[in-house]
Design a protein around this motif. Structure first.
Motif, PDB file in Angstrom:
ATOM      1  N   ASN A 150      -0.003  -3.805   4.192  1.00 21.60           N
ATOM      2  CA  ASN A 150      -1.355  -3.445   3.756  1.00 21.60           C
ATOM      3  C   ASN A 150      -2.326  -3.299   4.931  1.00 21.60           C
ATOM      4  N   GLY A 153       1.236   5.519   0.197  1.00 22.74           N
ATOM      5  CA  GLY A 153       0.541   6.705   0.678  1.00 22.74           C
ATOM      6  C   GLY A 153       1.328   7.963   0.379  1.00 22.74           C
ATOM      7  N   ALA A 180      -4.926   2.109   5.774  1.00 26.54           N
ATOM      8  CA  ALA A 180      -4.182   2.952   4.842  1.00 26.54           C
ATOM      9  C   ALA A 180      -4.065   4.403   5.275  1.00 26.54           C
ATOM     10  N   THR A 220       0.869  -1.173   0.000  1.00 24.67           N
ATOM     11  CA  THR A 220       0.000   0.000   0.000  1.00 24.67           C
ATOM     12  C   THR A 220       0.906   1.223   0.000  1.00 24.67           C
ATOM     13  N   ARG A 236      -4.138   1.071  -2.566  1.00 24.16           N
ATOM     14  CA  ARG A 236      -3.783  -0.311  -2.302  1.00 24.16           C
ATOM     15  C   ARG A 236      -2.872  -0.865  -3.417  1.00 24.16           C
ATOM     16  N   ALA A 268      -4.028   7.506  -0.206  1.00 24.18           N
ATOM     17  CA  ALA A 268      -3.361   6.207  -0.199  1.00 24.18           C
ATOM     18  C   ALA A 268      -4.013   5.317  -1.238  1.00 24.18           C
TER      19      ALA A 268
END
Length: 124
Positions: free
Chosen positions: A102, A35, A105, A33, A52, A50
């Motif tokens: 992950n 960000g 987030a 993930t 995934r 953010a």
């Protein structure tokens, strides 16, 4: 380990646009993930957006949802932040970060790897 290098910051007038890039190397980028965060002088670092690992799920801070777009290109190991209609109060150092686990987030404490940041200055 994941190494992250941001670019694309600079000086822009209020209402203008910038596109930030974050190039990743090291561990498998596509499984993280990613960000974007920002930190203004005297303020805490805050999450902006953010995305995934697959790019299918995106989170954004409410104040930027209509103006900023996060995206990623796993083939290029790069994540982007397109920023439109920038406001003076958005002057800050912008950072990208990676979370291989992950986790949630929008919580900056879940991110294990950070770039050094790129300065964005929005003038009147």
């Amino acid at each position: 380990q994941v190494q992250l290098v941001e670019s694309g910051g600079g000086l822009v007038q209020a209402g203008g646009s910038l596109r930030l890039s974050c190039a990743a190397s090291g561990r498998t980028f596509s499984s993280c993930t990613m960000g974007w965060f920002r930190q203004a002088p005297g303020k805490e670092r805050e999450v902006v957006a953010a995305i995934r690992s697959s790019g299918g799920t995106i989170y954004s801070k409410d104040s930027v949802k209509a103006r900023f777009t996060i995206s990623r290109d796993n083939a290029k190991n790069t994540v982007y932040l397109q920023m439109n209609s920038l406001r003076r109060g958005e002057t800050a150092v912008y950072y990208c970060a990676a979370d291989p686990g992950n986790k949630a987030a929008m919580n900056r404490r879940n991110y294990d790897y950070w770039g050094r940041g790129t300065q964005v200055t929005v003038s009147a």
